[in-house]
Design a protein around this motif. Sequence first.
Motif, PDB file in Angstrom:
ATOM      1  N   THR A 183     -37.355 -25.370  -5.404  1.00  0.00           N
ATOM      2  CA  THR A 183     -37.137 -24.092  -4.730  1.00  0.00           C
ATOM      3  C   THR A 183     -38.514 -23.515  -4.460  1.00  0.00           C
ATOM      4  OG1 THR A 183     -35.024 -23.709  -5.828  1.00  0.00           O
ATOM      5  CG2 THR A 183     -36.145 -21.796  -4.896  1.00  0.00           C
ATOM      6  N   GLN A 184     -38.826 -23.286  -3.187  1.00  0.00           N
ATOM      7  CA  GLN A 184     -40.143 -22.787  -2.793  1.00  0.00           C
ATOM      8  C   GLN A 184     -39.998 -21.385  -2.210  1.00  0.00           C
ATOM      9  OE1 GLN A 184     -43.170 -23.872  -3.179  1.00  0.00           O
ATOM     10  NE2 GLN A 184     -42.805 -25.932  -3.958  1.00  0.00           N
ATOM     11  N   ARG A 185     -40.878 -20.483  -2.624  1.00  0.00           N
ATOM     12  CA  ARG A 185     -40.793 -19.083  -2.176  1.00  0.00           C
ATOM     13  C   ARG A 185     -41.787 -18.811  -1.053  1.00  0.00           C
ATOM     14  NH1 ARG A 185     -39.832 -13.902  -5.902  1.00  0.00           N
ATOM     15  NH2 ARG A 185     -37.798 -14.919  -5.759  1.00  0.00           N
ATOM     16  N   ILE A 186     -41.296 -18.130  -0.015  1.00  0.00           N
ATOM     17  CA  ILE A 186     -42.160 -17.580   1.024  1.00  0.00           C
ATOM     18  C   ILE A 186     -41.882 -16.088   1.129  1.00  0.00           C
ATOM     19  CG2 ILE A 186     -42.189 -19.747   2.323  1.00  0.00           C
ATOM     20  CD1 ILE A 186     -40.233 -18.435   4.334  1.00  0.00           C
ATOM     21  N   THR A 187     -42.797 -15.363   1.744  1.00  0.00           N
ATOM     22  CA  THR A 187     -42.536 -13.971   2.087  1.00  0.00           C
ATOM     23  C   THR A 187     -42.587 -13.834   3.592  1.00  0.00           C
ATOM     24  OG1 THR A 187     -44.881 -13.395   1.860  1.00  0.00           O
ATOM     25  CG2 THR A 187     -43.484 -13.082  -0.061  1.00  0.00           C
ATOM     26  N   VAL A 188     -41.762 -12.939   4.107  1.00  0.00           N
ATOM     27  CA  VAL A 188     -41.671 -12.715   5.547  1.00  0.00           C
ATOM     28  C   VAL A 188     -41.833 -11.234   5.818  1.00  0.00           C
ATOM     29  CG1 VAL A 188     -40.248 -14.736   6.035  1.00  0.00           C
ATOM     30  CG2 VAL A 188     -39.145 -12.598   5.349  1.00  0.00           C
ATOM     31  N   ASP A 189     -42.175 -10.907   7.064  1.00  0.00           N
ATOM     32  CA  ASP A 189     -42.423  -9.503   7.376  1.00  0.00           C
ATOM     33  C   ASP A 189     -41.165  -8.752   7.790  1.00  0.00           C
ATOM     34  OD1 ASP A 189     -42.061 -10.700   9.837  1.00  0.00           O
ATOM     35  OD2 ASP A 189     -43.745  -9.673  10.805  1.00  0.00           O
ATOM     36  N   ARG A 190     -40.068  -9.473   7.996  1.00  0.00           N
ATOM     37  CA  ARG A 190     -38.791  -8.837   8.321  1.00  0.00           C
ATOM     38  C   ARG A 190     -37.689  -9.864   8.123  1.00  0.00           C
ATOM     39  NH1 ARG A 190     -37.599  -9.788  13.954  1.00  0.00           N
ATOM     40  NH2 ARG A 190     -39.346 -10.696  15.087  1.00  0.00           N
ATOM     41  N   PRO A 191     -36.408  -9.442   8.165  1.00  0.00           N
ATOM     42  CA  PRO A 191     -35.326 -10.387   7.869  1.00  0.00           C
ATOM     43  C   PRO A 191     -35.337 -11.600   8.802  1.00  0.00           C
ATOM     44  CG  PRO A 191     -34.499  -8.146   7.807  1.00  0.00           C
ATOM     45  CD  PRO A 191     -35.903  -8.058   8.338  1.00  0.00           C
ATOM     46  N   ILE A 192     -35.036 -12.747   8.230  1.00  0.00           N
ATOM     47  CA  ILE A 192     -34.934 -13.986   9.004  1.00  0.00           C
ATOM     48  C   ILE A 192     -33.530 -14.555   8.867  1.00  0.00           C
ATOM     49  CG2 ILE A 192     -37.383 -14.515   8.818  1.00  0.00           C
ATOM     50  CD1 ILE A 192     -36.575 -16.643   6.677  1.00  0.00           C
ATOM     51  N   ALA A 193     -33.188 -15.440   9.786  1.00  0.00           N
ATOM     52  CA  ALA A 193     -31.857 -16.026   9.816  1.00  0.00           C
ATOM     53  C   ALA A 193     -31.817 -17.381   9.144  1.00  0.00           C
ATOM     54  CB  ALA A 193     -31.379 -16.180  11.261  1.00  0.00           C
ATOM     55  N   LYS A 194     -32.878 -18.144   9.294  1.00  0.00           N
ATOM     56  CA  LYS A 194     -32.900 -19.484   8.724  1.00  0.00           C
ATOM     57  C   LYS A 194     -34.343 -19.947   8.635  1.00  0.00           C
ATOM     58  CE  LYS A 194     -32.145 -21.675  13.234  1.00  0.00           C
ATOM     59  NZ  LYS A 194     -31.283 -22.566  14.015  1.00  0.00           N
ATOM     60  N   ALA A 195     -34.531 -21.054   7.944  1.00  0.00           N
ATOM     61  CA  ALA A 195     -35.839 -21.690   7.857  1.00  0.00           C
ATOM     62  C   ALA A 195     -35.623 -23.188   7.880  1.00  0.00           C
ATOM     63  CB  ALA A 195     -36.573 -21.269   6.588  1.00  0.00           C
ATOM     64  N   GLU A 196     -36.607 -23.902   8.410  1.00  0.00           N
ATOM     65  CA  GLU A 196     -36.471 -25.351   8.488  1.00  0.00           C
ATOM     66  C   GLU A 196     -37.829 -26.022   8.502  1.00  0.00           C
ATOM     67  OE1 GLU A 196     -36.994 -24.112  12.717  1.00  0.00           O
ATOM     68  OE2 GLU A 196     -35.401 -23.532  11.320  1.00  0.00           O
ATOM     69  N   LEU A 197     -37.817 -27.295   8.192  1.00  0.00           N
ATOM     70  CA  LEU A 197     -38.972 -28.157   8.343  1.00  0.00           C
ATOM     71  C   LEU A 197     -38.772 -29.011   9.587  1.00  0.00           C
ATOM     72  CD1 LEU A 197     -39.400 -29.463   4.674  1.00  0.00           C
ATOM     73  CD2 LEU A 197     -40.610 -27.556   5.766  1.00  0.00           C
ATOM     74  N   ILE A 198     -39.800 -29.075  10.447  1.00  0.00           N
ATOM     75  CA  ILE A 198     -39.759 -29.956  11.606  1.00  0.00           C
ATOM     76  C   ILE A 198     -40.921 -30.933  11.484  1.00  0.00           C
ATOM     77  CG2 ILE A 198     -39.922 -30.143  14.110  1.00  0.00           C
ATOM     78  CD1 ILE A 198     -38.525 -27.521  14.384  1.00  0.00           C
ATOM     79  N   ARG A 199     -40.599 -32.211  11.518  1.00  0.00           N
ATOM     80  CA  ARG A 199     -41.647 -33.228  11.411  1.00  0.00           C
ATOM     81  C   ARG A 199     -42.418 -33.268  12.724  1.00  0.00           C
ATOM     82  NH1 ARG A 199     -42.493 -37.030   7.533  1.00  0.00           N
ATOM     83  NH2 ARG A 199     -43.970 -38.671   8.113  1.00  0.00           N
ATOM     84  N   PRO A 200     -43.749 -33.257  12.672  1.00  0.00           N
ATOM     85  CA  PRO A 200     -44.537 -33.231  13.915  1.00  0.00           C
ATOM     86  C   PRO A 200     -44.352 -34.508  14.729  1.00  0.00           C
ATOM     87  CG  PRO A 200     -45.954 -33.607  12.015  1.00  0.00           C
ATOM     88  CD  PRO A 200     -44.599 -33.267  11.474  1.00  0.00           C
ATOM     89  N   ALA A 201     -44.534 -34.373  16.028  1.00  0.00           N
ATOM     90  CA  ALA A 201     -44.238 -35.454  16.960  1.00  0.00           C
ATOM     91  C   ALA A 201     -45.250 -36.585  16.878  1.00  0.00           C
ATOM     92  CB  ALA A 201     -44.207 -34.908  18.394  1.00  0.00           C
ATOM     93  N   ALA A 202     -44.748 -37.795  17.114  1.00  0.00           N
ATOM     94  CA  ALA A 202     -45.579 -38.964  17.390  1.00  0.00           C
ATOM     95  C   ALA A 202     -44.802 -39.739  18.443  1.00  0.00           C
ATOM     96  CB  ALA A 202     -45.816 -39.803  16.136  1.00  0.00           C
TER      97      ALA A 202
END
Length: 799
Positions: free
Chosen positions: A611-630
């Motif tokens: 479980t990893q914690r982040i802080t945001v400046d306002r409410p968010i709907a979701k979070a995801e990881l996107i693998r960078p393109a090759a």
Amino acid sequence: MNRRRRTALLAVGALTAGLLLTAPQPASAANLIKNPGFETAGTGGMPYCWEKSGWGDNDFTFTTTSDAHSGSKAMKVELTRRTEGDRKALITESAECAPVVSVGKQYDLNLWYKSTTPDASVTLFRHDTTAGWQYWTDLKTLETAGSWTEASVRTPAVPTGTDRITWGVSVYGTGSATTDDYTMEQVADPVPAPQCTGTAEQCANGRWDVLPTQNPVRSMHSVVLNNGKVLLIAGSGNSEEQFNAGTFTSAVYDPVNGTYKVIPTPKDMFCSGHVQLQDGRVLVMSGNKAYPVAGGHGYEGFKDSYVFDPVTETYSKTNDMNDGHWYPSATILGNGDVISFGGLREDSTGSVTAELWSDAEQKWLELWKVNQTWSYWGLYPSMILMQDGRLFYSGSHVFGNNIPGTGSAVYDYDANTVTQVPGLQNKDQRDQSASVLLPPAQDQKVLTIGGGNIDSNPDANRLTDVIDLKQANPAYTAGPPLPQGTVDLGNGKQAQTGNQGKMYVSAVLLPDGKVLETGGALHNRADPVYESSLYDPATGTFDPVAADPEARGYHSSAFLLPDGRVMTTGDNPGNGSWNHNVSIYTPPYLLKGPRPAITSVIDTEWTYGDTQRITVDRPIAKAELIRPAAVTHSSDPNQRFVDLPLSVDGDNVDLNVTSNPDLAPPGWYMLFAVDANGVPSVAKWVHLQGPSALGATDASAHVHSFADSLEGKVTEPGKKRASQQVPVTVSGCDRHYGSINICVPTDFPPSVKATAKARCDWLKKNDYGRLKVNGKDDPLRLDRDGDGIACGKADLRKR
């Protein structure tokens, strides 16, 4: 490579997009769960509205215990022996007990627990009004806890067709989980959409901008690096002059300041394979050893391999591969290894050798250490890692016909078997189609788009196909047809008609959970198509948007930048020219007012099941990881969007990281936070660690059985052989005419009559210029006067 687990490994992650995070529900919100504290007795030794569930080979007990968080009862589920499977206490799957839910809504789930095992998670099932009860997702891994601990998580948006859900805690390792005081509350509706900051057209369809600075190299390979820059690999750039001069180039583009740095390149990496290793370096394999010779050999692939370091911006050589591979696949596995198939050998024949890069040994393994089927998978076969470690060949490939059979298959490395998968439409016209693992990766759905055939050169098609690899016996089903745009047939843009679609299509995963498809052409290195659209996995529909103003056919690329925009480069038509202009697409979500921001990431080094914690400046709907393109040639099998279920406390958001490395292979990822209106933050880079981290903890994922009842034809390893014969016209070019980088088609588009004049008119209209005849053969009869120059004035007078 990880040993194949006969049952699939599913990540701890949500299945659908749209985790709407607004103001918390008031304390008075209704709890939708009956008997949430197990206080009311039921039948069969279980409390009212609760049932025993689970599967597999394990020894277990279900106990109503007095060791409660509140009241007098709690539920204890214990496994004393486990070979496979799980056990869980679930809300009873009945109309009386299972909570009613609304499509598109989300629900906050909360419970109190104690656990002696790290192998426990919150598991959801949903009732489909057509298909009945079925597994939905695992949302959160529960850490070991000796005292009562609260666990909270938000569901994804309820999928279409779902009217009820049930959930509970699964125990899938030896030990026990005791739970009590369950709550389930509907999340409040999101706030209204903000005012758009662009024009009405831009707000609906986004905006394309052609950058003032051109790409200095003829790059056909694009790799987004973990520092946000872009590696653009050209090698010889499909240029005879540069190849003969030994001029091989790459460039590093910095999107922040718009500058390019040309990088010395040690080998002709034209049409190589590439993939990001887990440490952020780029593995580049094979490339072009020799261009074709008229009347002689075709393209040749070398065995050399290199690693590009984003820090020093230099290439360093690795050991050689076992075979040459011009146009190889490259797929990173859950343990950080890389597997590669296909391409052309040093003698121009097709390679049947599978190659395996060992992350632990930092080298290509010897041939005898790699499982072999001696199958020829073609050129740039799209091999997508499934959530159980197997590989799905989607049917997307480059040049000509598909592989024999159905044109799609599941490859099980450990069993060393290939099982054909049915349903791919018109499988021999999917040359330079695009395939993507749809958002989120937890859904295990693949979309295949468009394609053509450079040999027969028909009009490229509008076909799309979708497959759900979570089904027991998955098969492609037809998707919606590609939207049509305009096509330039040499007389200016005109509307596409009939079934005209496109090949050379690019597909890019976006942080709002949609897919941008863009670029393409109607025929072999000719007739660019101007059309872009957004595919929404939630609805299975395309929405046409603004089109790239630049031609983007053969050797073009499109890819996501860390700021949420999309960059497109390249175009290499048959006349050998190159489009050095670069376009940037600003999606509509960046025109919806201020963006959310990730103000801090507590730790950028992540491990599976964290479980990893982040802080945001306002409410968010979701979070995801996107693998960078090759990406190259419409192909990036490693592109994936991994959902991160949320637990929310004001501006602090805890992200539940998948415990399955096959779902999110180790490496650097772009972390996006997205608000309720689909507006993403600028990405932060995080590093999902591989085998060393896995060895430190029990990262075994919750186990479910998917795609394990395949009914297609199964092929065992064939007889060992050296290669497969491939025609020298593999690239769809007639080498009797013009220089190496000129592509006179072996088969002209259907609209061109089979006469010398019609063909010469087409070549002139497409700016082929003066065409020398190579050798004595003139198969298209374009040099009637025998002066060695095709389509001269005298040739056209001789009928």
